[in-house]
Design a protein around this motif. Structure first.
Motif, PDB file in Angstrom:
ATOM      1  N   ARG A  28       0.838  -1.201   0.000  1.00 52.18           N
ATOM      2  CA  ARG A  28       0.000   0.000   0.000  1.00 52.18           C
ATOM      3  C   ARG A  28       0.873   1.250   0.000  1.00 52.18           C
ATOM      4  NH1 ARG A  28      -4.180  -2.531  -1.915  1.00 52.18           N
ATOM      5  NH2 ARG A  28      -5.275  -3.837  -0.436  1.00 52.18           N
ATOM      6  N   GLU A  29       0.299   2.333  -0.519  1.00 54.00           N
ATOM      7  CA  GLU A  29       1.017   3.607  -0.584  1.00 54.00           C
ATOM      8  C   GLU A  29       1.251   4.133   0.837  1.00 54.00           C
ATOM      9  OE1 GLU A  29      -1.112   6.699  -2.718  1.00 54.00           O
ATOM     10  OE2 GLU A  29      -0.035   8.181  -1.532  1.00 54.00           O
ATOM     11  N   ALA A  30       2.501   4.519   1.127  1.00 49.92           N
ATOM     12  CA  ALA A  30       2.838   5.028   2.463  1.00 49.92           C
ATOM     13  C   ALA A  30       3.521   6.389   2.333  1.00 49.92           C
ATOM     14  CB  ALA A  30       3.765   4.047   3.180  1.00 49.92           C
ATOM     15  N   ARG A  31       3.117   7.335   3.169  1.00 53.81           N
ATOM     16  CA  ARG A  31       3.752   8.655   3.175  1.00 53.81           C
ATOM     17  C   ARG A  31       4.117   9.035   4.608  1.00 53.81           C
ATOM     18  NH1 ARG A  31      -0.084  12.707   0.909  1.00 53.81           N
ATOM     19  NH2 ARG A  31      -1.602  11.305   1.829  1.00 53.81           N
ATOM     20  N   GLY A  52       6.529   5.914  -0.310  1.00 52.82           N
ATOM     21  CA  GLY A  52       6.875   4.590  -0.850  1.00 52.82           C
ATOM     22  C   GLY A  52       5.714   3.640  -0.678  1.00 52.82           C
ATOM     23  N   ARG A  53       6.028   2.366  -0.573  1.00 47.57           N
ATOM     24  CA  ARG A  53       4.971   1.357  -0.385  1.00 47.57           C
ATOM     25  C   ARG A  53       5.355   0.394   0.732  1.00 47.57           C
ATOM     26  NH1 ARG A  53       0.707   0.745  -3.750  1.00 47.57           N
ATOM     27  NH2 ARG A  53       0.710   2.117  -5.541  1.00 47.57           N
ATOM     28  N   THR A  54       4.356  -0.159   1.379  1.00 46.70           N
ATOM     29  CA  THR A  54       4.624  -1.189   2.384  1.00 46.70           C
ATOM     30  C   THR A  54       5.065  -2.461   1.655  1.00 46.70           C
ATOM     31  OG1 THR A  54       2.329  -1.917   2.278  1.00 46.70           O
ATOM     32  CG2 THR A  54       2.878  -0.311   3.986  1.00 46.70           C
ATOM     33  N   ASP A  55       5.661  -3.389   2.393  1.00 45.14           N
ATOM     34  CA  ASP A  55       6.041  -4.662   1.757  1.00 45.14           C
ATOM     35  C   ASP A  55       4.883  -5.658   1.869  1.00 45.14           C
ATOM     36  OD1 ASP A  55       6.045  -5.664   4.307  1.00 45.14           O
ATOM     37  OD2 ASP A  55       8.204  -5.953   4.448  1.00 45.14           O
ATOM     38  N   GLU A  56       5.122  -6.896   1.494  1.00 43.91           N
ATOM     39  CA  GLU A  56       4.046  -7.891   1.474  1.00 43.91           C
ATOM     40  C   GLU A  56       3.404  -8.078   2.855  1.00 43.91           C
ATOM     41  OE1 GLU A  56       5.201 -11.759   0.204  1.00 43.91           O
ATOM     42  OE2 GLU A  56       3.141 -12.427  -0.109  1.00 43.91           O
ATOM     43  N   ALA A  57       4.242  -7.935   3.893  1.00 45.47           N
ATOM     44  CA  ALA A  57       3.733  -8.140   5.257  1.00 45.47           C
ATOM     45  C   ALA A  57       3.170  -6.851   5.845  1.00 45.47           C
ATOM     46  CB  ALA A  57       4.851  -8.682   6.138  1.00 45.47           C
ATOM     47  N   GLY A  58       3.047  -5.807   5.035  1.00 45.85           N
ATOM     48  CA  GLY A  58       2.500  -4.541   5.508  1.00 45.85           C
ATOM     49  C   GLY A  58       3.507  -3.707   6.291  1.00 45.85           C
ATOM     50  N   ARG A  59       4.818  -4.008   6.140  1.00 46.38           N
ATOM     51  CA  ARG A  59       5.841  -3.287   6.903  1.00 46.38           C
ATOM     52  C   ARG A  59       6.364  -2.084   6.135  1.00 46.38           C
ATOM     53  NH1 ARG A  59       8.491  -8.951   8.289  1.00 46.38           N
ATOM     54  NH2 ARG A  59       8.730  -8.823   6.047  1.00 46.38           N
ATOM     55  N   PHE A  60       6.720  -1.055   6.882  1.00 44.01           N
ATOM     56  CA  PHE A  60       7.294   0.149   6.275  1.00 44.01           C
ATOM     57  C   PHE A  60       8.265   0.757   7.292  1.00 44.01           C
ATOM     58  CE2 PHE A  60       7.385   4.670   5.220  1.00 44.01           C
ATOM     59  CZ  PHE A  60       7.618   4.604   3.863  1.00 44.01           C
ATOM     60  N   ALA A  61       9.406   1.232   6.802  1.00 44.42           N
ATOM     61  CA  ALA A  61      10.407   1.807   7.707  1.00 44.42           C
ATOM     62  C   ALA A  61      10.912   3.136   7.165  1.00 44.42           C
ATOM     63  CB  ALA A  61      11.575   0.835   7.880  1.00 44.42           C
ATOM     64  N   PHE A  62      11.262   4.013   8.086  1.00 42.53           N
ATOM     65  CA  PHE A  62      11.878   5.282   7.682  1.00 42.53           C
ATOM     66  C   PHE A  62      12.883   5.698   8.750  1.00 42.53           C
ATOM     67  CE2 PHE A  62       9.908   8.422  10.554  1.00 42.53           C
ATOM     68  CZ  PHE A  62       8.866   7.672  11.084  1.00 42.53           C
ATOM     69  N   VAL A  63      13.771   6.605   8.355  1.00 41.26           N
ATOM     70  CA  VAL A  63      14.802   7.078   9.287  1.00 41.26           C
ATOM     71  C   VAL A  63      14.506   8.527   9.649  1.00 41.26           C
ATOM     72  CG1 VAL A  63      17.262   7.463   9.615  1.00 41.26           C
ATOM     73  CG2 VAL A  63      16.494   5.541   8.223  1.00 41.26           C
ATOM     74  N   PRO A  64      14.029   8.786  10.862  1.00 42.69           N
ATOM     75  CA  PRO A  64      13.736  10.169  11.257  1.00 42.69           C
ATOM     76  C   PRO A  64      15.027  10.965  11.458  1.00 42.69           C
ATOM     77  CG  PRO A  64      13.400   8.692  13.110  1.00 42.69           C
ATOM     78  CD  PRO A  64      13.742   7.826  11.940  1.00 42.69           C
TER      79      PRO A  64
END
Lengths: 153, 199
Positions: A53-56, A70-82
């Motif tokens: 899914r689209e992630a912002r 970006g987009r989440t992966d298959e497991a719905g995970r998303f990571a970013f570096v604050p």
């Protein structure tokens, strides 16, 4: 004639050597980053992962323009570096209009390398899902009975 | 197909609530007191249908059963949709309370439209093939109409949603086909086993 060709070749070779740094500057590379990432998992209330899914990501300093998308992966995970402390928002949505907004408090300690784990979502599984489903059906029939009683009077 | 909380503008939410109040008032007047329990039964099926996920490639969606609702409940469909969506929002977290009016319009209008367009034709149709085709068309149209109304609401909120609206419509094409097939089988079974449901 040969002399001219020789001078030209020497000139071109010299120019190539001079530009070598410039050419290498357009290359690519990577290194392991020591920065701490914030990793999140997004799921529907049934527990199913919000895959691809689209992630912002919106930083505390700019709530209008996304810091990262970006987009989440298959497991719905998303990571970013604050890059700063404060309240960060991550919005994940699908094509059907479902949207999940995660609000993550990033502290100076997190930026310095501390661990962070938050559970902000509501996941329904097996028994709880069944109970809520039964409660819903019971409420629907009770509402129907109330309406029928009113009609009877 | 549920629109989540915090996406639509105040004006669009107000239009949604106005449409819902009008639709529910109309529906309550048209509700036959003898068929209230049947309405509750169909509303329960709609309430639970959201939990049935259909996998499409890397994505997934859930059934809506809008067309069967419309074909069975006819003009009394709006109150059934409102109650089911309210309980989905409170118990499962689908959609939300502020956006409940908009979601009721997104799903109630297609169900009502399908009952008006296909209701009589499905009731009088005799051949299995004719019933299947009509029901398939009703199921497909209901989903695409719902996606279209949701798209209009998103576009009215912000013209920048145009890209998302296109995605929304494209993403619902396979859902519409699946709903069409489910509706066709369900209506054929009802015509054979419980035709009074479609009366």
């Amino acid at each position: 004639m040969r002399g001219k060709i020789f001078v030209s070749l020497v000139f071109m070779a010299g120019l190539t050597l001079l530009l070598t740094d410039e050419i290498f500057a357009h290359g690519t590379g990577y290194r392991h980053s020591g920065f701490r990432a914030v990793a999140l998992e997004f799921m529907y209330s049934t527990g199913e992962a919000m895959s691809y899914r689209e992630a912002r990501v919106f930083s505390p300093s700019d709530e209008k323009f996304a810091y990262q998308s970006g987009r989440t992966d298959e497991a719905g995970r998303f990571a970013f570096v604050p890059d700063r402390a404060g309240m960060w928002r991550v919005i994940v949505r699908d094509e059907e209009g479902h949207q999940c907004t995660a609000e993550i408090e990033v502290t100076a300690e997190t930026l310095a390398g501390g661990s962070q784990s938050q559970d902000t979502g509501t996941i329904l599984h097996g028994r709880e899902l069944l109970l809520r489903g039964m409660l819903g059906i019971s409420l629907i029939f009770n509402i129907a009975l109330i309406i029928r009683r009113r009609h009877a009077h | 197909m549920h629109i989540s909380e915090g996406i639509l503008s105040g004006g669009v939410l107000a239009v949604g609530w106005a449409g819902t109040v009008a639709g529910v008032s109309f529906g309550l007047k048209r509700t036959n007191p003898d068929r209230i329990i049947q309405t509750a039964l169909i509303s329960s099926a709609f309430f639970l249908a959201s939990l049935v996920n259909v996998r499409i490639g890397p994505s997934s969606t859930h059934l809506t059963l809008l067309a069967p609702m419309g074909l069975i409940l006819g003009q009394a469909v709006f109150p059934a949709v409102l109650v089911a969506l309210l309980l989905q929002a409170v118990l499962f977290g689908f959609g939300g309370l502020a956006v409940l009016g908009a979601n009721t319009v997104v799903m109630g209008v297609p169900a009502l439209a399908v009952s008006m367009i296909f209701g009589r034709a499905v009731r009088v149709a005799t051949g299995r093939g004719r019933v299947a085709v009509l029901s398939f068309m009703a199921g497909t149209l209901a989903v695409m109409m719902g996606a279209g109304i949701a798209g209009i609401m998103l576009w009215m909120t912000d013209a920048d949603f145009a890209g998302a609206v296109k995605l929304l419509l494209v993403a619902h094409v396979p859902v519409a086909v699946i709903e069409g097939v489910v509706t066709a089988f369900l209506v054929m079974w009802l015509k054979k086993s419980a035709p009074e449901f479609l009366s």
